[in-house]
Design a protein around this motif. Structure first.
Motif, mmCIF file in Angstrom:
data_model
loop_
_atom_site.group_PDB
_atom_site.id
_atom_site.type_symbol
_atom_site.label_atom_id
_atom_site.label_comp_id
_atom_site.label_asym_id
_atom_site.label_seq_id
_atom_site.Cartn_x
_atom_site.Cartn_y
_atom_site.Cartn_z
ATOM 1 N N ARG A 95 -6.968 -5.908 -12.931
ATOM 2 C CA ARG A 95 -7.382 -7.294 -12.656
ATOM 3 C C ARG A 95 -8.686 -7.609 -13.374
ATOM 4 O O ARG A 95 -9.681 -6.893 -13.233
ATOM 5 C CB ARG A 95 -7.573 -7.507 -11.152
ATOM 6 C CG ARG A 95 -8.211 -8.853 -10.765
ATOM 7 C CD ARG A 95 -7.249 -9.805 -10.185
ATOM 8 N NE ARG A 95 -7.789 -11.148 -10.038
ATOM 9 C CZ ARG A 95 -7.230 -12.112 -9.312
ATOM 10 N NH1 ARG A 95 -6.118 -11.883 -8.650
ATOM 11 N NH2 ARG A 95 -7.753 -13.317 -9.278
ATOM 12 N N PHE A 99 -11.509 -14.564 -8.728
ATOM 13 C CA PHE A 99 -10.659 -14.875 -7.586
ATOM 14 C C PHE A 99 -10.650 -16.354 -7.197
ATOM 15 O O PHE A 99 -10.272 -16.693 -6.082
ATOM 16 C CB PHE A 99 -11.062 -14.015 -6.392
ATOM 17 C CG PHE A 99 -10.563 -12.599 -6.492
ATOM 18 C CD1 PHE A 99 -9.231 -12.294 -6.292
ATOM 19 C CD2 PHE A 99 -11.434 -11.577 -6.820
ATOM 20 C CE1 PHE A 99 -8.774 -10.998 -6.391
ATOM 21 C CE2 PHE A 99 -10.992 -10.271 -6.926
ATOM 22 C CZ PHE A 99 -9.653 -9.969 -6.717
ATOM 23 N N PHE A 235 -5.845 -14.184 2.885
ATOM 24 C CA PHE A 235 -5.422 -14.579 1.536
ATOM 25 C C PHE A 235 -5.223 -13.348 0.656
ATOM 26 O O PHE A 235 -4.231 -13.223 -0.058
ATOM 27 C CB PHE A 235 -6.440 -15.509 0.895
ATOM 28 C CG PHE A 235 -6.266 -15.635 -0.592
ATOM 29 C CD1 PHE A 235 -5.327 -16.507 -1.115
ATOM 30 C CD2 PHE A 235 -7.001 -14.831 -1.463
ATOM 31 C CE1 PHE A 235 -5.122 -16.589 -2.488
ATOM 32 C CE2 PHE A 235 -6.805 -14.907 -2.831
ATOM 33 C CZ PHE A 235 -5.862 -15.786 -3.342
ATOM 34 N N LEU A 236 -6.194 -12.430 0.683
ATOM 35 C CA LEU A 236 -6.121 -11.242 -0.164
ATOM 36 C C LEU A 236 -4.923 -10.369 0.200
ATOM 37 O O LEU A 236 -4.235 -9.839 -0.684
ATOM 38 C CB LEU A 236 -7.409 -10.431 -0.051
ATOM 39 C CG LEU A 236 -8.662 -11.065 -0.673
ATOM 40 C CD1 LEU A 236 -9.890 -10.226 -0.327
ATOM 41 C CD2 LEU A 236 -8.524 -11.208 -2.180
ATOM 42 N N GLN A 238 -2.035 -11.229 1.423
ATOM 43 C CA GLN A 238 -0.815 -11.830 0.878
ATOM 44 C C GLN A 238 -0.839 -11.840 -0.651
ATOM 45 O O GLN A 238 0.155 -11.513 -1.305
ATOM 46 C CB GLN A 238 -0.648 -13.253 1.402
ATOM 47 C CG GLN A 238 0.612 -13.941 0.904
ATOM 48 C CD GLN A 238 0.796 -15.322 1.508
ATOM 49 O OE1 GLN A 238 0.143 -15.672 2.494
ATOM 50 N NE2 GLN A 238 1.678 -16.112 0.932
ATOM 51 N N GLY A 239 -1.983 -12.217 -1.220
ATOM 52 C CA GLY A 239 -2.086 -12.326 -2.669
ATOM 53 C C GLY A 239 -1.886 -11.004 -3.379
ATOM 54 O O GLY A 239 -1.242 -10.947 -4.439
ATOM 55 N N GLU A 242 1.824 -10.328 -3.499
ATOM 56 C CA GLU A 242 2.678 -11.213 -4.296
ATOM 57 C C GLU A 242 2.265 -11.316 -5.761
ATOM 58 O O GLU A 242 3.121 -11.419 -6.643
ATOM 59 C CB GLU A 242 2.692 -12.609 -3.664
ATOM 60 C CG GLU A 242 3.259 -12.635 -2.247
ATOM 61 C CD GLU A 242 3.169 -14.005 -1.607
ATOM 62 O OE1 GLU A 242 2.556 -14.918 -2.213
ATOM 63 O OE2 GLU A 242 3.701 -14.168 -0.495
ATOM 64 N N ASN A 243 0.953 -11.340 -6.033
ATOM 65 C CA ASN A 243 0.486 -11.539 -7.412
ATOM 66 C C ASN A 243 -0.913 -10.944 -7.563
ATOM 67 O O ASN A 243 -1.892 -11.667 -7.704
ATOM 68 C CB ASN A 243 0.473 -13.032 -7.754
ATOM 69 C CG ASN A 243 0.328 -13.296 -9.235
ATOM 70 O OD1 ASN A 243 0.207 -12.371 -10.029
ATOM 71 N ND2 ASN A 243 0.320 -14.562 -9.617
ATOM 72 N N CYS A 247 -3.607 -13.915 -8.459
ATOM 73 C CA CYS A 247 -3.754 -14.785 -7.290
ATOM 74 C C CYS A 247 -5.178 -15.335 -7.237
ATOM 75 O O CYS A 247 -6.143 -14.645 -7.572
ATOM 76 C CB CYS A 247 -3.412 -14.039 -6.010
ATOM 77 S SG CYS A 247 -4.487 -12.616 -5.647
ATOM 78 N N GLU A 248 -5.298 -16.607 -6.834
ATOM 79 C CA GLU A 248 -6.612 -17.256 -6.774
ATOM 80 C C GLU A 248 -6.820 -17.935 -5.421
ATOM 81 O O GLU A 248 -5.915 -18.590 -4.906
ATOM 82 C CB GLU A 248 -6.753 -18.277 -7.901
ATOM 83 C CG GLU A 248 -6.887 -17.677 -9.276
ATOM 84 C CD GLU A 248 -7.248 -18.712 -10.321
ATOM 85 O OE1 GLU A 248 -8.398 -19.195 -10.313
ATOM 86 O OE2 GLU A 248 -6.373 -19.041 -11.145
ATOM 87 N N TYR A 249 -8.006 -17.788 -4.924
ATOM 88 C CA TYR A 249 -8.409 -18.374 -3.639
ATOM 89 C C TYR A 249 -9.016 -19.741 -3.943
ATOM 90 O O TYR A 249 -10.196 -19.851 -4.281
ATOM 91 C CB TYR A 249 -9.436 -17.447 -2.992
ATOM 92 C CG TYR A 249 -9.790 -17.736 -1.552
ATOM 93 C CD1 TYR A 249 -8.823 -18.031 -0.598
ATOM 94 C CD2 TYR A 249 -11.123 -17.649 -1.127
ATOM 95 C CE1 TYR A 249 -9.168 -18.257 0.718
ATOM 96 C CE2 TYR A 249 -11.470 -17.861 0.189
ATOM 97 C CZ TYR A 249 -10.497 -18.165 1.107
ATOM 98 O OH TYR A 249 -10.831 -18.382 2.429
#
Length: 306
Positions: A95, A99, A235-236, A238-239, A242-243, A247-249
Motif C-alpha cells: 500500500r 487513506f 472502516f479499516l 471492512q476496507g 475488500e480493497n 480503500c479510502e476513508y
C-alpha cells in the motif's frame, strides 16, 4: 469560543496532473493557488492555517509557501502518515496510497482546539466561500446536533474543458440543509451543458449545470474529529478485506453517516464564484489567464502573499 482555523488538505499527489501541483506557480509573479485561498481566508477573518502534508514534502512546502504565509498567519503542519492507524492495524503490504480525506482530517486531532474549515490545496474557491464559512463558524455551535456547514458551488462553474471531473452532487431540503451527496465520478462538459457516465462511457446522461456540488469546502465543530476517530477502525476492517491497497476513508462519507443517524445537520452555503483548478496540465493556461484578469480587475494585489 475559539477562533476558526483553516485546514488545507495537501497530502495528495496529482496523479492525473503529474507532480506536486499544490506548489506549482500559476502566474508570472510566482503565486500558487493556495496563495489566493489563504489571502481570501485571511480577508474573511481566519488567522491560523493548518497544512496537512506528507512528511517527505515538508521542506518543499515550507520553502514554497509556509515561510511566506507565516508572516501573515499562524502556520502549523500535520503529517498524514500512512502508518497513522489505530492500535491493532498495520499498513497492508504494497500500500502506498493515502487513506483519504477522512484520515487526513483525523490526523489534525491534536492540532485543532475549536471550529475549523477544510479545503483542498489545489482548488481556487473565490472570496465568497471563505466569507460564508467564517460567518457560520463564528455564529453557530453544536446543540442537540452537530452543526456543520458546506459551501456548495454551481456545477457549471466547476467544469474543465480538458477532460472529465468527479463531483459530489448535493441534494438539499427546502431550508437549504444537506440531505445527501451523490458521487458522480465522470462528468464532462458538452456544448450547451454537461453529461455523466457510470459505465465507462457506454451510456451518458445529462446533468443540470445549475446543480449544487461539493468541492470539499467544509465547516466543522471539533466534534467531527471524535466521530472520525471512532468510525475509523470499522472502516479499516471492512476496507482491508475488500480493497486493502486502495480503500479510502472519505470525509463526505462520514458526514453522510452522521446525517443518516440524525446526529448532525449541514447547512449548504451557496457560492456563485467561479471555481478554478488544475486537474490536468492543460488547465494551467486557463487558470493563469483567470488569475491575471482578477488581478487586473483589482480583486487581488499584484502578488497575493509575497
Amino acid at each position: 469560543m475559539d477562533k476558526p482555523a483553516l485546514v488545507i488538505m495537501a497530502a495528495g499527489m496529482g496523479s492525473r496532473y503529474g507532480g506536486l501541483k499544490q506548489i506549482d506557480p500559476v502566474d508570472e509573479q510566482g503565486d500558487i493557488l493556495m496563495d489566493f485561498s489563504i489571502y481570501d481566508a485571511r480577508r474573511a477573518g481566519f488567522q491560523k492555517v493548518v497544512f496537512i502534508i506528507k512528511r517527505e514534502n515538508e521542506q518543499a512546502f515550507r520553502q514554497a509557501i509556509g515561510e511566506r504565509i507565516g508572516r501573515y498567519m499562524e502556520v502549523s503542519y500535520v503529517f498524514q502518515d500512512l502508518d497513522a492507524l489505530p492500535k491493532g492495524f498495520e499498513v497492508p503490504e504494497g500500500r502506498v496510497k493515502p487513506f483519504g480525506t477522512g484520515h487526513a482530517v483525523l490526523c489534525c486531532m491534536n492540532e485543532l482546539k475549536g471550529p475549523f474549515a477544510v479545503i483542498n490545496a489545489d482548488d481556487y474557491y473565490g472570496r465568497q466561500g471563505f466569507e460564508h464559512l467564517y460567518q457560520y463558524l463564528t455564529t453557530h455551535s453544536d446543540d442537540e446536533k452537530y452543526r456543520y456547514c458546506m459551501v456548495g458551488y454551481v456545477l457549471g462553474n466547476t467544469l474543465t474543458d480538458n477532460g472529465h471531473v468527479a463531483r459530489g452532487v448535493c441534494s438539499t431540503d427546502g431550508s437549504g440543509f444537506l440531505q445527501g451527496i451523490q458521487e458522480r465520478t465522470h462528468i464532462e462538459k458538452r456544448p450547451g451543458g454537461a453529461v455523466y457516465t457510470e459505465d465507462g462511457g457506454v451510456s451518458w446522461k445529462e446533468i443540470d449545470t445549475d446543480s449544487i456540488v461539493s468541492m470539499n469546502m467544509w465547516g466543522f465543530s471539533r466534534s467531527i474529529l471524535q466521530e472520525l476517530k471512532e468510525r475509523f477502525p470499522a472502516f479499516l476492517t471492512q476496507g482491508f478485506q475488500e480493497n486493502p491497497l486502495k480503500c479510502e476513508y472519505f470525509l463526505p462519507a462520514v458526514v453522510g453517516e452522521l446525517l443518516a443517524e440524525g446526529k448532525a445537520s449541514v447547512e449548504v452555503l451557496k457560492s456563485t464564484d467561479q471555481w478554478h483548478g488544475v486537474t490536468y496540465q492543460e488547465d494551467k493556461k486557463a487558470v493563469s489567464e483567470a488569475i491575471r484578469k482578477m488581478k487586473e480587475a483589482g480583486e487581488y494585489p499584484k502578488t497575493a502573499l509575497h
